[in-house]
Structure formats: structure tokens, C-alpha cells
Design an enzyme around this catalytic site. Structure first.
Site, PDB file in Angstrom:
ATOM      1  N   HIS A 328       0.820  -1.220   0.000  1.00 51.54           N
ATOM      2  CA  HIS A 328       0.000   0.000   0.000  1.00 51.54           C
ATOM      3  C   HIS A 328       0.851   1.266   0.000  1.00 51.54           C
ATOM      4  O   HIS A 328       0.369   2.366  -0.304  1.00 51.54           O
ATOM      5  CB  HIS A 328      -0.889  -0.013   1.250  1.00 51.54           C
ATOM      6  CG  HIS A 328      -2.134   0.819   1.137  1.00 51.54           C
ATOM      7  ND1 HIS A 328      -2.234   1.918   0.311  1.00 51.54           N
ATOM      8  CD2 HIS A 328      -3.337   0.726   1.753  1.00 51.54           C
ATOM      9  CE1 HIS A 328      -3.439   2.451   0.434  1.00 51.54           C
ATOM     10  NE2 HIS A 328      -4.125   1.740   1.294  1.00 51.54           N
ATOM     11  N   ASP A 419     -22.546   7.658  -1.691  1.00 46.46           N
ATOM     12  CA  ASP A 419     -21.527   7.374  -0.676  1.00 46.46           C
ATOM     13  C   ASP A 419     -22.008   7.744   0.723  1.00 46.46           C
ATOM     14  O   ASP A 419     -21.909   6.949   1.662  1.00 46.46           O
ATOM     15  CB  ASP A 419     -20.238   8.128  -0.996  1.00 46.46           C
ATOM     16  CG  ASP A 419     -19.177   7.910   0.067  1.00 46.46           C
ATOM     17  OD1 ASP A 419     -18.656   6.790   0.174  1.00 46.46           O
ATOM     18  OD2 ASP A 419     -18.891   8.865   0.821  1.00 46.46           O
ATOM     19  N   TYR A 441     -13.460   5.267   9.759  1.00 47.83           N
ATOM     20  CA  TYR A 441     -12.542   5.897   8.802  1.00 47.83           C
ATOM     21  C   TYR A 441     -13.113   5.738   7.406  1.00 47.83           C
ATOM     22  O   TYR A 441     -13.506   4.642   7.010  1.00 47.83           O
ATOM     23  CB  TYR A 441     -11.175   5.209   8.887  1.00 47.83           C
ATOM     24  CG  TYR A 441     -10.223   5.500   7.739  1.00 47.83           C
ATOM     25  CD1 TYR A 441      -9.200   6.437   7.885  1.00 47.83           C
ATOM     26  CD2 TYR A 441     -10.327   4.822   6.528  1.00 47.83           C
ATOM     27  CE1 TYR A 441      -8.312   6.695   6.846  1.00 47.83           C
ATOM     28  CE2 TYR A 441      -9.448   5.082   5.477  1.00 47.83           C
ATOM     29  CZ  TYR A 441      -8.450   6.013   5.647  1.00 47.83           C
ATOM     30  OH  TYR A 441      -7.575   6.281   4.619  1.00 47.83           O
ATOM     31  N   THR A 443     -11.881   6.985   3.424  1.00 48.50           N
ATOM     32  CA  THR A 443     -10.834   7.645   2.652  1.00 48.50           C
ATOM     33  C   THR A 443     -11.397   8.825   1.879  1.00 48.50           C
ATOM     34  O   THR A 443     -12.404   8.714   1.185  1.00 48.50           O
ATOM     35  CB  THR A 443     -10.212   6.654   1.648  1.00 48.50           C
ATOM     36  OG1 THR A 443      -9.795   5.481   2.336  1.00 48.50           O
ATOM     37  CG2 THR A 443      -9.020   7.284   0.954  1.00 48.50           C
TER      38      THR A 443
END
Length: 614
Positions: A328, A419, A441, A443
Site C-alpha cells: 500500500h 456514498d 474511517y 478515505t
């Protein structure tokens, strides 16, 4: 027409041409950051805990926080992106957990459900075709012909810097901190390594798919190269040296250093891996669906045939299904998502046929096997790494699932952003299941800034918690519930917009913490206060979520916490696809149950909104 001058079109914009025109990453005002942090902590704190934390935050703002903030502003004045180096080091290079299973990105290639369904005997053909497209994209990027990404309205240019991490990157393990090497160069920047590494049955081979003049061999020649590798590796199992990269980073660093000291040839082989364009793994196994494909990608049983320190590790199974497992650190998942989408579209446009020239060059040099010098210590290191991998693989579970009751079309028709709507469904689901809110969390991209990467949207808000409670309160009317959902939805969109503008709280707080450490200052109480961890700080978000887009390409990462969930999702017109991961050894989590309850939540929300219009 005689005497008229030809009018030439402006030359196309090169991939990295606009990077230097992007604004620098800003530092948010300290008071705004602390207000956002306090607001995100409130849902998970009691009133007394909140008052205590509010006082700690106030003291920080007036005291050491003010000093640290001023130093951070000074740093930002001399740096185009003050977070870039810190983020790479703190979020990735200093992490000591194994990359395999726990940290790496996993992606499944959608060809399994359309153009390339599982089919025995297609491994080498599909590996050749997929690799040809990969290397074609590599050439396109070298020429800087990949179009510059922009915002949905086309008005905002996005940073393309992360694409330089897609190819030719390698991660060297360190005792306390790893080092990331980027060897990719554009044609204008100079020479770039142009080999790939192929792993088959534990054997490693170096393949050189480009001629001395830079011409890519045909897909049929690539097939011959893969066939040769398969034949050469089929008789006995190879050394399986890639398994070393599955251990915790400090243990791996010791094994890596010893391997280099044992024989200079070993060091050269590791350098070959580091500089390779990518790694292709011809893998045993035959996943039949997306869940099995993701499971194989994340924690498949054949660690001896894997290598985990490349962002682009392609896995091609015996039945031609393809996935990816990658580091990542060099780039965010969206880089791989866009790359795989490009390949998938080409496969669809050509019906998965052989691309490019049909020519075969009989005298091409065949791939070379990389043989390491090993002794008993190396064998013990391999055994330890394998044990570490198997332990982590056995305690995790992965599921790919789809809700077909709605998609982006229906959600938008109700006046909601897909979203934000689904993020509220996550909050409601978790609250119903556990009777408490979940620090979350999500992004957010900051690619509108120079070398931008991400910021954290803290989805667990008081508005989301209030609405979740109202959904279970029989005294609340349907109109009340709809109104509260809209308020929670709008708050989420505001947070998302703020984060994209560099106005989140997590990166700013991390910068202040790092500065305190670098200045030798005692860790400020704001970071040792239990509220910091309870609200998700320090990598403690119970729900770790990410939208992979609206183009049907998926990805996933393991849950951030032992008692949490990793949830990646994308939208089609009439469906929502989710990839979910958790630790099955944790008695609190169950991905199947979470998905079932998420469906209940979405049905509740659907009925509520339909009823509101009757």
C-alpha cells in the site's frame, strides 16, 4: 487555400506536466482542527469524558499545541507537501506488522464475472494477455500519455504523482523502518528497468519482455515465455524465497540482511525483485467466484509462491482467474483500480482475444531462474515466515457480496449522495448490532494538491448517532427519521468536502504529534487521553471503509482493528458491491452477519423514504 497558414492543435498534456501547477498542501487553522476532533470524539464519550477531553483540547490549543502548530506552518512554508514524507514513514515504513494479510491491498479482476469466467487450462494464455496489457500501460506511462485525472466536473486537476509508484517500486525491510525505492522513470527522465519477475511453484524467474530498442514482445511470445517457466518449474517445488516477505518487518529485515551477507548473488536477486516492473505469480488453486478470488488474494495457502513487497503483484490461478496483492505504501488503491479498469475495458473491447501482433520470434532468450544460496538459518527463517503467514491467514475472513435492492440510480433519485447514504447505513447497522457507535474511517482524496494522497473522513458523527437511535425509537415519526437522516447525510458530505480541501483533523494532528517527537517534547496529553484512541486516533477505527468508485472495480484491505471490519464498496446503477474483511478469531465480529444486517438497514431506509412520499 493559397497563402493560408495551417492551424495546429495544441499538443496533448503530458501525464505529469501539470503537477508543479497544483497548490501546496495547506495547514488547517488549529482551532478548526481541534473543533473537528472534539466533534468526532463526542459520539463515543460519556458527558463526563467529553468535558474532560474538551478541557485537555483547550489546554493544548493555548499551550504546546500553539507552539507546534506554528512550527508546522513554518515547515509548510518551505515544503510543497508537508505531510508527504511523514505519511510514507509513519503510516507505512515504520509499521512492523506483516505486510501479508494484515496490511497489503487486495484487488480482484472483474473478468471472472464477464469476459474471462473460470476455465481450466487458461492460466498461461491469460497471464500472457494480461501481462501484455500491463506492459503496454507501462509504456504509455513512460511516454506520459496517460490522461491527467480531473474532478468529476473537469474543473480541478488532480495529482498524478502516485502513478510513479505503480511500476518499478520496491520495499526494503529495516529493523525499525523500511525503505521505499522508486525506480520508475519517464522517457524524458532516462533509463528505467524493464524486466519483470515471474514466480511459479516457488521458483523465481527474471523475464525480459522488451528488446534492446524498447519494443514489447508480442502476446504470443509472452505465452511462450510463461510456458517455458511453467515447464521448468513443474517438476520440483522451488526455494519459495518470497515467503520471507510474509514475516513481521523486523524479523524479515534480519533475514533479508543475512541473506545478502551470505552471498552477493542473493543481494543481486533481491535487487532484481526491487527494480522489476511488477511480479507475476502463477498460482495453484481455482477460485470459482469473487469471494474465493479475494480470499486467495489475501490469504491463499501457497505462501511459497508469493512475494509481498511490490505494489503490483499479479496472481494468475490455474483456471485463469486473476487478482492482485500489493504493498500500500507507493500509492493508494485508486491507482490500481484505474489501471485494472483500463485493462478490463480492453479485454471487453477485444472479447479477451490475443492483443497486438500475431508474430512469434523463435530466437528470443528465455527467462532465467534466480537461484539463492541458502543454509540452515535461511531455511529456519523461511519456516518462521511461513508459520507467521499461516497464523494470520487462519484468523481472517473475507467476503465479496452484493445488494441488488438499490444502487446509485435509486439513491440519487431520493435526493441523496450514494456514498453518504451508504456510510449512514454502516453507522445504523453497527449501532443496531452492538448498541454503540463505531469510530469510522473513510478515505478522502487530497489529490487536488501537490503530491496529494488522502485524509480521513470521520463518519461517526453526532448527527449519524442521533439518526441511528431514532430509527429504533418507536415514538419517532417517519418524517422525523427522514429529517434526521438528511441532517446526518449532509454533515457527512460537509466533512467529505472539508477533507478533500485539506481541512480534516487526522493529518494535522499527526503532524503535530510527529513534531513533538522530533522536538523532544513530552507527548501532549491530547494524544494520551483515552478519547484519542476511542475516537479512532492512532489507527483505531473500528470501521475502516473506502469507496472504490462507480466503475465496478473492487479492492480491499484487512480491518484496521482486531474487533473491527474492513469494508470497501462500489456502486452500479442498480446494485452495491461490497468487500468485507474481519478477524474470524474475534468473537465480536462476523462479516456474514454484518452484511445480513446491512441489508436490513438498507431495507429500513428504503421503506422509510418510500413511505415519506406516499
Amino acid at each position: 487555400m493559397a497563402g493560408s497558414a495551417a492551424v495546429s492543435e495544441n499538443p496533448p498534456i503530458k501525464t505529469f506536466q501539470l503537477e508543479d501547477t497544483l497548490p501546496s498542501l495547506p495547514v488547517p487553522p488549529l482551532d478548526k482542527t481541534l473543533q473537528r476532533y472534539l466533534a468526532s470524539a463526542e459520539p463515543v464519550l460519556t458527558p463526563d469524558e467529553y468535558q474532560k477531553t474538551a478541557q485537555i483540547v483547550s489546554d493544548f490549543e493555548k499551550g504546546v499545541g500553539k507552539q507546534l502548530h506554528e512550527k508546522l506552518v513554518q515547515k509548510a512554508n518551505t515544503s510543497r507537501n508537508w505531510m508527504e514524507k511523514w505519511w510514507e514513514e509513519k503510516a507505512y515504513m515504520e509499521t512492523r506488522a506483516p505486510a501479508a494479510v494484515l496490511c497489503n491491498i487486495v484487488g480482484g479482476i472483474n473478468s471472472i464475472i464477464d469476459i474471462w469466467p473460470p476455465e481450466e487450462g487458461t492460466q498461461l494464455e491469460r497471464a500472457a494477455i494480461f501481462t501484455w496489457y500491463t506492459l503496454s500501460h507501462f509504456q504509455t506511462l513512460r511516454r506520459e500519455e496517460v490522461p491527467v485525472d480531473r474532478s468529476r466536473d473537469g474543473k480541478t486537476v488532480w495529482s498524478m504523482q502516485q502513478l510513479k509508484g505503480l511500476f518499478n517500486t520496491g520495499r526494503k525491510p529495516g529493523i525499525e523502518r523500511d525503505t521505499l525505492y522508486r525506480h520508475f522513470k519517464t522517457e524524458s527522465e532516462g533509463h528505467c528497468p524493464d524486466h519483470i519477475v515471474v514466480i511459479s511453484n516457488g521458483h523465481m524467474f527474471i523475464m525480459r519482455p522488451f528488446s534492446d530498442s524498447g519494443e514489447l514482445m508480442s502476446s504470443h511470445d509472452l505465452f511462450r515465455q510463461f510456458t517455458y517457466i511453467k515447464e521448468q518449474s513443474s517438476h520440483t517445488r522451488g526455494q519459495g524465497m518470497g515467503a520471507l516477505s510474509a514475516d513481521d518487518r523486523t524479523t524479515y529485515a534480519k533475514a533479508y540482511d543475512y541473506l545478502c551477507e551470505l552471498d552477493p548473488a542473493n543481494a543481486q536477486h533481491l535487487k532484481t525483485l526491487e527494480t522489476a516492473i511488477n511480479v507475476v505469480q502463477l498460482q495453484e488453486g481455482a477460485p470459482k467466484n469473487m469471494s474465493e478470488l479475494y480470499s486467495m488474494g489475501m490469504h491463499g495457502p501457497n505462501v511459497h509462491n508469493r512475494f509481498f513487497d511490490k505494489i503490483y503483484g499479479v496472481i494468475v490461478h490455474e483456471n485463469g482467474t486473476i487478482c492482485c496483492n500489493g504493498d500500500h505504501a507507493p500509492a493508494d488503491g485508486i491507482v490500481l483500480v484505474n489501471h485494472f479498469y483500463w485493462i478490463h475495458q480492453n479485454l471487453i473491447d477485444t472479447a479477451g482475444a490475443w492483443p497486438g501482433s500475431n508474430s512469434v520470434t523463435p530466437d528470443l532468450p528465455m527467462p532465467e531462474r534466480m537461484v539463492f544460496t541458502v543454509d540452515e538459518r535461511v531455511k529456519n527463517d523461511l519456516a518462521h515466515a511461513t508459520e507467521t503467514y499461516n497464523k494470520n491467514a487462519n484468523i481472517t475472513e473475507v467476503m465479496n457480496c452484493q445488494n441488488s435492492s438499490m444502487g446509485k440510480k435509486w439513491i440519487r433519485a431520493q435526493g441523496f449522495h450514494p456514498d453518504a447514504f451508504l456510510q449512514m447505513a454502516f453507522q445504523y447497522t453497527y449501532y443496531r448490532m452492538y448498541n454503540k457507535p463505531a469510530p469510522t474511517y473513510e478515505t478522502a482524496t487530497t489529490r487536488k494538491y501537490y503530491h496529494g494522497r488522502t485524509e480521513t473522513v470521520r463518519s461517526c458523527t453526532m448527527e449519524a448517532l442521533t439518526w441511528s437511535k431514532a430509527m429504533l425509537d418507536k415514538s419517532k415519526t417517519n418524517a422525523d427519521k427522514v429529517s434526521l437522516l438528511k441532517a446526518a447525510h449532509d454533515k457527512h458530505l460537509l466533512l467529505l468536502k472539508e477533507c478533500a480541501n485539506g481541512d480534516g483533523c487526522d493529518r494535522h494532528l499527526l503532524g503535530l504529534l510527529i513534531l513533538a517527537q522530533e522536538e523532544g517534547i513530552s507527548i501532549p496529553e491530547i494524544f494520551t487521553d483515552p478519547a484519542f484512541t476511542k475516537s479512532g486516533g492512532g489507527g483505531n477505527f473500528v470501521l475502516s471503509t473506502s469507496l472504490t468508485g462507480y466503475i465496478g472495480v473492487h479492492g480491499m484491505v484487512m480491518a484496521m482493528t482486531y474487533n473491527g471490519y474492513g469494508i470497501f464498496y462500489c456502486f452500479a446503477d442498480d446494485s452495491i458491491t461490497l468487500n468485507m474483511a474481519a478477524f474470524k478469531s474475534c468473537p465480536e465480529t462476523d462479516v456474514k452477519r454484518f452484511f445480513q444486517q446491512l441489508n436490513v438497514s438498507l431495507l429500513d431506509m428504503q421503506r422509510m423514504l418510500v413511505a415519506s412520499k406516499m
